[in-house]
Write an enzyme that holds these catalytic residues in place. Structure first.
Site, PDB file in Angstrom:
ATOM      1  CG  LEU A  81      50.841  41.749  45.511  1.00 50.07           C
ATOM      2  CD1 LEU A  81      50.721  41.843  43.993  1.00 50.07           C
ATOM      3  CD2 LEU A  81      51.765  42.843  46.038  1.00 50.07           C
ATOM      4  CB  SER A  89      43.570  37.620  50.993  1.00 44.66           C
ATOM      5  OG  SER A  89      43.155  38.469  52.045  1.00 44.66           O
ATOM      6  N   GLY A  90      41.077  37.533  49.122  1.00 43.41           N
ATOM      7  CA  GLY A  90      39.645  37.686  48.913  1.00 43.41           C
ATOM      8  C   GLY A  90      38.948  36.361  49.089  1.00 43.41           C
ATOM      9  CE  LYS A 102      42.892  36.208  40.373  1.00 40.49           C
ATOM     10  NZ  LYS A 102      42.448  37.273  41.299  1.00 40.49           N
ATOM     11  CG  ASP A 135      32.942  39.890  39.118  1.00 42.20           C
ATOM     12  OD1 ASP A 135      32.192  40.800  39.536  1.00 42.20           O
ATOM     13  OD2 ASP A 135      33.725  39.267  39.849  1.00 42.20           O
TER      14      ASP A 135
END
Length: 512
Positions: free
Chosen positions: A247, A249-250, A269, A361
């Protein structure tokens, strides 16, 4: 010896039901995960003097061999409620078989309500807000005359009736007499809400429209865990997870749509090796798993025994709010939807606030979008354990790295976070929402942002942003943390953003 065996078999047969299935191979067990029923019911069945009786509010498909499948409206006898999230239940007179079979297994406790209780009525929606009632009634599947009854927000003990009339939702206060009874006008008093509903489904008698069908309950709750077995043992075998579709990426890893146990869609994740300390993560995850709210992503399970670490959560099919806003760009999402997004996020954050838990965050990238315009806060607490590397991340003298453009000035200076620093981040999130996912402080580096904030610079009002919405943003960016609003206050401000003093229909309309 033969007579002894016969008597022994007669005694054991009810307790060994699966051994006697050869007698009738035409019987199909609708739920293969439930326990096998006896060939014939025991004389004392259905034991209606034991256990509590409940009604299913939603459909549920068994996820494991210990679960019990059921459909909305089915009757269940609950045998054990010792576990908060999963109850042991027996299915009474399973629909579609005509055999009066009773199947047994675990069920999610938030999918049922006690039989003959107000909560079991299809038209009762409990303590939902007026704005949420309107949103649910305005789903396209509902027609004029669709209605629901909810607990009054302002008058404890009273109720409110919300009705859909030609695309407009109208609200009526249902008042309660001290001596008992419910009424819209004193000329017509009902002893129960069921009588009230039955009457107004036969005649409008002053209402905008006659009541027709109950509002559809489209918002299905999320089970607290993957299953009864993973409720307390939530380090799971990674072989039980299939990764189906990437779905996104980071910097920390990838997010996948996955399948657990060949039955349950999940989000997975997968974290890059070295992106966090497994022991630090497990300590934080233990707290995260205990946080349960409709506007928070539910953490289900983890795989930490080898790399890559897996974090398994509920699946939100429309991805991050940041991408969702950017892809729309104003074509379908307008102010009413944007305010609703903000209100839902504020609701989840108000819960974290009540639990003395800090996100650290909060940003559009960490809000996820589900079906029917549902928005949930994700990744709360993970910022404490991630090790990140990005040019827009500020590294303090304590070697903690921060997303500068979303971080409150005092947190940048001191590396001390609070729920009030989350409020600052929420103000930046409002900017992202109203600008359809634009980068805040566009064109500035992290160092430049820090310098500008030290001179009391604030993001300017976007061209399409109403003053009322911008004022809420500015409140979040108060230089004094204690002067920033609570998330509870932000929630009701956004919930009531479009409200007027005339939100309820005048009861004088009922007086002939």
């Amino acid at each position: 010896m033969g007579s002894v065996c016969v008597r022994l078999w007669a005694y054991l047969q009810p307790f060994l039901p699966c051994w006697s299935q050869e007698a009738d191979k035409s019987v199909v067990i609708e739920n293969p995960g439930a326990f096998c029923p006896p060939e014939a019911p025991r004389s004392q069945e259905p034991e209606r003097s034991h256990g509590q009786y409940f009604v299913a509010l939603f459909d549920y498909q068994a996820r494991t061999a210990e679960d019990l499948s059921f459909r909305a409206g089915d009757k269940l006898q609950v045998l054990d409620t010792s576990h908060e999230g999963w109850w042991l239940a027996r299915h009474l007179e399973k629909k579609g078989t005509g055999l009066g079979q009773q199947l047994q297994g675990y069920i999610p406790s938030n999918y049922v309500a006690e039989d003959r209780s107000l909560q079991a009525e299809p038209w009762f929606f409990g303590a939902i807000k007026r704005a949420d009632a309107e949103k649910q009634l305005l789903y396209s599947e509902n027609q004029t005359g669709a209605f629901l009854i909810r607990e009054s927000e302002s008058q404890k003990g009273d109720f409110s009736l919300s009705v859909l009339d030609e695309g407009v939702v109208k609200h009526y206060r249902i008042r309660r007499l001290d001596e008992g009874g419910f009424f819209l006008t004193r000329r017509k008093v009902f002893s129960t809400l069921n009588e009230f509903v039955n009457y107004y489904t036969t005649t409008s008698d002053g209402l905008c429209v006659k009541l027709e069908k109950p509002c559809l309950k489209i918002q299905v709750p999320t089970p607290f865990d993957l299953s009864y077995k993973t409720a307390d043992q939530w380090e799971i075998d990674r072989n039980s997870i299939q990764l189906l579709k990437r779905l996104g990426s980071g910097q920390f890893g990838e997010v996948w749509e996955g399948l657990w146990n060949n039955t349950t869609p999940v989000a997975v994740k997968t974290l890059k090796p070295g992106s966090m300390d497994p022991n630090d993560f497990l300590r934080e995850a233990q707290i995260m798993k205990s946080l349960r709210h409709p506007k928070l992503i539910q953490l289900y399970a983890v795989c930490t025994l080898e790399d890559p670490i897996y974090i398994i959560t509920e699946l939100m099919r429309h991805g991050s709010l940041q991408e969702y806003l950017q892809n729309d760009g104003g074509s379908k999402i307008h102010l009413i939807q944007q305010v609703d997004m903000a209100a839902q996020v504020a609701s989840g954050m108000a819960y974290l606030e009540s639990q003395n838990y800090i996100h650290r965050d909060l940003a559009a990238r960490n809000v996820l979008v589900g079906e029917h315009n549902i928005y949930k806060v994700a990744d709360f607490g993970l910022a404490r354990v991630f090790k990140v590397d990005n040019e827009d991340i500020y590294e303090s003298k304590h070697e903690i790295k921060l997303p500068v453009k979303w971080t409150a000035p005092e947190a940048i200076r001191t590396n001390k976070f609070s729920i009030k620093s989350d409020v600052w981040s929420f103000g930046i999130l409002l900017y992202e929402i109203i600008t359809y996912g634009k980068m805040p402080y566009s064109g500035m580096t992290g160092a430049q942002v820090i310098q500008m904030l030290s001179q009391n610079y604030r993001l300017p009002q976007p061209s399409n942003c109403p003053q009322q919405f911008y004022s809420i943003m500015l409140e979040c960016w108060n230089v004094e943390p204690k002067q920033r609003p609570t998330f509870e206050t932000l929630h009701w401000k956004l919930e009531d953003y479009f409200e007027t003093d005339c939100s309820y229909s005048d009861t004088n309309n009922f007086i002939n």
